[in-house]
Design a protein around this motif. Sequence first.
Motif, PDB file in Angstrom:
ATOM      1  N   MET A   9     -21.205  -8.064  12.970  1.00 14.77           N
ATOM      2  CA  MET A   9     -20.080  -7.841  13.850  1.00 14.77           C
ATOM      3  C   MET A   9     -19.121  -6.822  13.231  1.00 14.77           C
ATOM      4  SD  MET A   9     -18.656 -11.136  15.875  1.00 14.77           S
ATOM      5  CE  MET A   9     -18.829 -12.296  14.592  1.00 14.77           C
ATOM      6  N   ALA A  10     -18.590  -5.968  14.030  1.00 16.47           N
ATOM      7  CA  ALA A  10     -17.666  -4.949  13.546  1.00 16.47           C
ATOM      8  C   ALA A  10     -16.302  -5.571  13.253  1.00 16.47           C
ATOM      9  CB  ALA A  10     -17.520  -3.850  14.589  1.00 16.47           C
ATOM     10  N   ARG A  11     -15.667  -5.068  12.213  1.00 13.61           N
ATOM     11  CA  ARG A  11     -14.326  -5.531  11.861  1.00 13.61           C
ATOM     12  C   ARG A  11     -13.311  -4.667  12.595  1.00 13.61           C
ATOM     13  NH1 ARG A  11     -16.506  -6.142   6.233  1.00 13.61           N
ATOM     14  NH2 ARG A  11     -16.613  -8.374   5.902  1.00 13.61           N
ATOM     15  N   VAL A  12     -13.220  -4.860  13.904  1.00 13.90           N
ATOM     16  CA  VAL A  12     -12.322  -4.069  14.740  1.00 13.90           C
ATOM     17  C   VAL A  12     -11.544  -5.012  15.640  1.00 13.90           C
ATOM     18  CG1 VAL A  12     -12.189  -2.265  16.502  1.00 13.90           C
ATOM     19  CG2 VAL A  12     -13.905  -2.109  14.726  1.00 13.90           C
ATOM     20  N   CYS A  13     -10.245  -4.800  15.727  1.00  8.10           N
ATOM     21  CA  CYS A  13      -9.398  -5.603  16.611  1.00  8.10           C
ATOM     22  C   CYS A  13      -9.656  -5.177  18.056  1.00  8.10           C
ATOM     23  CB  CYS A  13      -7.937  -5.393  16.247  1.00  8.10           C
ATOM     24  SG  CYS A  13      -6.786  -6.210  17.372  1.00  8.10           S
ATOM     25  N   GLN A  14      -9.873  -6.168  18.932  1.00 14.08           N
ATOM     26  CA  GLN A  14     -10.144  -5.850  20.332  1.00 14.08           C
ATOM     27  C   GLN A  14      -8.899  -5.370  21.063  1.00 14.08           C
ATOM     28  OE1 GLN A  14     -12.331  -9.744  21.041  1.00 14.08           O
ATOM     29  NE2 GLN A  14     -13.433  -8.368  22.384  1.00 14.08           N
ATOM     30  N   VAL A  15      -7.718  -5.734  20.585  1.00  9.99           N
ATOM     31  CA  VAL A  15      -6.481  -5.359  21.280  1.00  9.99           C
ATOM     32  C   VAL A  15      -5.937  -4.032  20.770  1.00  9.99           C
ATOM     33  CG1 VAL A  15      -4.101  -6.054  21.767  1.00  9.99           C
ATOM     34  CG2 VAL A  15      -5.922  -7.765  21.755  1.00  9.99           C
ATOM     35  N   THR A  16      -5.782  -3.895  19.464  1.00 15.50           N
ATOM     36  CA  THR A  16      -5.129  -2.705  18.918  1.00 15.50           C
ATOM     37  C   THR A  16      -6.108  -1.637  18.452  1.00 15.50           C
ATOM     38  OG1 THR A  16      -5.035  -3.659  16.702  1.00 15.50           O
ATOM     39  CG2 THR A  16      -3.134  -4.024  18.135  1.00 15.50           C
ATOM     40  N   GLY A  17      -7.385  -2.012  18.230  1.00 21.66           N
ATOM     41  CA  GLY A  17      -8.365  -1.053  17.749  1.00 21.66           C
ATOM     42  C   GLY A  17      -8.305  -0.808  16.255  1.00 21.66           C
ATOM     43  N   LYS A  18      -7.531  -1.630  15.522  1.00 19.11           N
ATOM     44  CA  LYS A  18      -7.454  -1.465  14.072  1.00 19.11           C
ATOM     45  C   LYS A  18      -8.817  -1.712  13.450  1.00 19.11           C
ATOM     46  CE  LYS A  18      -2.662  -2.514  13.188  1.00 19.11           C
ATOM     47  NZ  LYS A  18      -1.813  -2.874  12.081  1.00 19.11           N
ATOM     48  N   LYS A  19      -9.163  -0.905  12.440  1.00 18.09           N
ATOM     49  CA  LYS A  19     -10.433  -1.057  11.742  1.00 18.09           C
ATOM     50  C   LYS A  19     -10.227  -0.738  10.267  1.00 18.09           C
ATOM     51  CE  LYS A  19     -11.765   3.389  13.659  1.00 18.09           C
ATOM     52  NZ  LYS A  19     -12.712   4.057  14.501  1.00 18.09           N
ATOM     53  N   PRO A  20     -11.240  -0.988   9.423  1.00 25.25           N
ATOM     54  CA  PRO A  20     -11.063  -0.744   7.990  1.00 25.25           C
ATOM     55  C   PRO A  20     -10.766   0.723   7.687  1.00 25.25           C
ATOM     56  CG  PRO A  20     -13.012  -2.068   8.375  1.00 25.25           C
ATOM     57  CD  PRO A  20     -12.541  -1.603   9.714  1.00 25.25           C
ATOM     58  N   ILE A  21      -9.924   0.921   6.676  1.00 20.26           N
ATOM     59  CA  ILE A  21      -9.651   2.261   6.179  1.00 20.26           C
ATOM     60  C   ILE A  21     -10.033   2.302   4.703  1.00 20.26           C
ATOM     61  CG2 ILE A  21      -7.848   2.782   7.854  1.00 20.26           C
ATOM     62  CD1 ILE A  21      -5.790   2.188   5.682  1.00 20.26           C
ATOM     63  N   THR A  22     -10.198   3.501   4.161  1.00 20.25           N
ATOM     64  CA  THR A  22     -10.605   3.618   2.765  1.00 20.25           C
ATOM     65  C   THR A  22      -9.434   4.084   1.924  1.00 20.25           C
ATOM     66  OG1 THR A  22     -11.371   5.875   3.106  1.00 20.25           O
ATOM     67  CG2 THR A  22     -12.997   4.125   3.333  1.00 20.25           C
ATOM     68  N   GLY A  23      -9.530   3.739   0.645  1.00 24.42           N
ATOM     69  CA  GLY A  23      -8.515   4.142  -0.315  1.00 24.42           C
ATOM     70  C   GLY A  23      -9.106   4.048  -1.701  1.00 24.42           C
ATOM     71  N   HIS A  24      -8.258   3.881  -2.691  1.00 26.52           N
ATOM     72  CA  HIS A  24      -8.712   3.813  -4.071  1.00 26.52           C
ATOM     73  C   HIS A  24      -8.180   2.572  -4.767  1.00 26.52           C
ATOM     74  CE1 HIS A  24      -8.990   8.286  -3.508  1.00 26.52           C
ATOM     75  NE2 HIS A  24     -10.148   8.042  -4.095  1.00 26.52           N
ATOM     76  N   HIS A  25      -9.016   1.982  -5.642  1.00 23.56           N
ATOM     77  CA  HIS A  25      -8.525   1.104  -6.694  1.00 23.56           C
ATOM     78  C   HIS A  25      -8.016   2.051  -7.769  1.00 23.56           C
ATOM     79  CE1 HIS A  25      -9.970  -2.869  -5.557  1.00 23.56           C
ATOM     80  NE2 HIS A  25     -11.160  -2.361  -5.269  1.00 23.56           N
ATOM     81  N   VAL A  26      -6.862   1.798  -8.320  1.00 19.92           N
ATOM     82  CA  VAL A  26      -6.357   2.645  -9.403  1.00 19.92           C
ATOM     83  C   VAL A  26      -6.172   1.757 -10.630  1.00 19.92           C
ATOM     84  CG1 VAL A  26      -4.528   4.210 -10.164  1.00 19.92           C
ATOM     85  CG2 VAL A  26      -5.204   4.158  -7.772  1.00 19.92           C
ATOM     86  N   SER A  27      -6.916   2.059 -11.682  1.00 23.96           N
ATOM     87  CA  SER A  27      -6.845   1.271 -12.909  1.00 23.96           C
ATOM     88  C   SER A  27      -5.627   1.686 -13.734  1.00 23.96           C
ATOM     89  CB  SER A  27      -8.114   1.460 -13.723  1.00 23.96           C
ATOM     90  OG  SER A  27      -8.161   2.771 -14.235  1.00 23.96           O
ATOM     91  N   PHE A  28      -5.402   0.939 -14.808  1.00 16.60           N
ATOM     92  CA  PHE A  28      -4.285   1.264 -15.708  1.00 16.60           C
ATOM     93  C   PHE A  28      -4.451   2.661 -16.296  1.00 16.60           C
ATOM     94  CE2 PHE A  28      -2.387   1.164 -19.988  1.00 16.60           C
ATOM     95  CZ  PHE A  28      -1.061   0.941 -19.630  1.00 16.60           C
ATOM     96  N   SER A  29      -5.707   3.058 -16.538  1.00 17.25           N
ATOM     97  CA  SER A  29      -5.954   4.392 -17.087  1.00 17.25           C
ATOM     98  C   SER A  29      -6.040   5.459 -15.994  1.00 17.25           C
ATOM     99  CB  SER A  29      -7.241   4.386 -17.912  1.00 17.25           C
ATOM    100  OG  SER A  29      -8.333   4.025 -17.097  1.00 17.25           O
ATOM    101  N   ASN A  30      -5.657   5.094 -14.790  1.00 16.82           N
ATOM    102  CA  ASN A  30      -5.562   5.993 -13.637  1.00 16.82           C
ATOM    103  C   ASN A  30      -6.930   6.484 -13.152  1.00 16.82           C
ATOM    104  OD1 ASN A  30      -3.815   7.005 -11.698  1.00 16.82           O
ATOM    105  ND2 ASN A  30      -3.728   9.018 -12.651  1.00 16.82           N
ATOM    106  N   ILE A  31      -7.988   5.686 -13.388  1.00  8.86           N
ATOM    107  CA  ILE A  31      -9.306   6.006 -12.836  1.00  8.86           C
ATOM    108  C   ILE A  31      -9.342   5.470 -11.411  1.00  8.86           C
ATOM    109  CG2 ILE A  31     -11.778   5.557 -13.009  1.00  8.86           C
ATOM    110  CD1 ILE A  31     -11.338   5.285 -16.053  1.00  8.86           C
ATOM    111  N   LYS A  32      -9.746   6.316 -10.491  1.00 10.13           N
ATOM    112  CA  LYS A  32      -9.751   5.927  -9.078  1.00 10.13           C
ATOM    113  C   LYS A  32     -11.176   5.642  -8.623  1.00 10.13           C
ATOM    114  CE  LYS A  32      -5.672   8.695  -8.343  1.00 10.13           C
ATOM    115  NZ  LYS A  32      -5.541   9.060  -9.749  1.00 10.13           N
ATOM    116  N   THR A  33     -11.383   4.455  -8.077  1.00  7.08           N
ATOM    117  CA  THR A  33     -12.676   4.099  -7.496  1.00  7.08           C
ATOM    118  C   THR A  33     -12.435   3.687  -6.049  1.00  7.08           C
ATOM    119  OG1 THR A  33     -12.459   1.839  -8.316  1.00  7.08           O
ATOM    120  CG2 THR A  33     -13.728   3.369  -9.663  1.00  7.08           C
ATOM    121  N   ASN A  34     -13.435   3.928  -5.217  1.00  6.59           N
ATOM    122  CA  ASN A  34     -13.263   3.700  -3.783  1.00  6.59           C
ATOM    123  C   ASN A  34     -13.185   2.215  -3.446  1.00  6.59           C
ATOM    124  OD1 ASN A  34     -13.330   6.415  -3.252  1.00  6.59           O
ATOM    125  ND2 ASN A  34     -15.548   6.444  -3.015  1.00  6.59           N
ATOM    126  N   ARG A  35     -12.432   1.902  -2.425  1.00  8.80           N
ATOM    127  CA  ARG A  35     -12.324   0.552  -1.890  1.00  8.80           C
ATOM    128  C   ARG A  35     -12.030   0.625  -0.407  1.00  8.80           C
ATOM    129  NH1 ARG A  35      -6.972  -2.816  -2.474  1.00  8.80           N
ATOM    130  NH2 ARG A  35      -7.917  -3.557  -0.573  1.00  8.80           N
TER     131      ARG A  35
END
Length: 78
Positions: A1-27
């Motif tokens: 099943m898709a993670r999408v709101c039927q009313v507003t259409g909100k869905k997952p977005i992407t960003g970064h995990h940022v570690s203490f050493s400023n390494i960015k990994t996708n999330r």
Amino acid sequence: MARVCQVTGKKPITGHHVSFSNIKTNRRFLPNLQKKRFFLAEEDKWISLKVSTDGLRTINKRGLYAVVKELRAAGQAI
């Protein structure tokens, strides 16, 4: 099943995990989705919607029947 709101259409977005050493990994940032049953008094039946909490606020403000009518006009089977 898709993670999408039927009313507003909100869905997952992407960003970064940022570690203490400023390494960015996708999330993914997931919307706060809830499966909710509503009683549609005009049609005397229960309907189930997958809505975000923002969508619940929209239903509380505009009314369930107005939101369902708009969703049906957009082509969703409810």
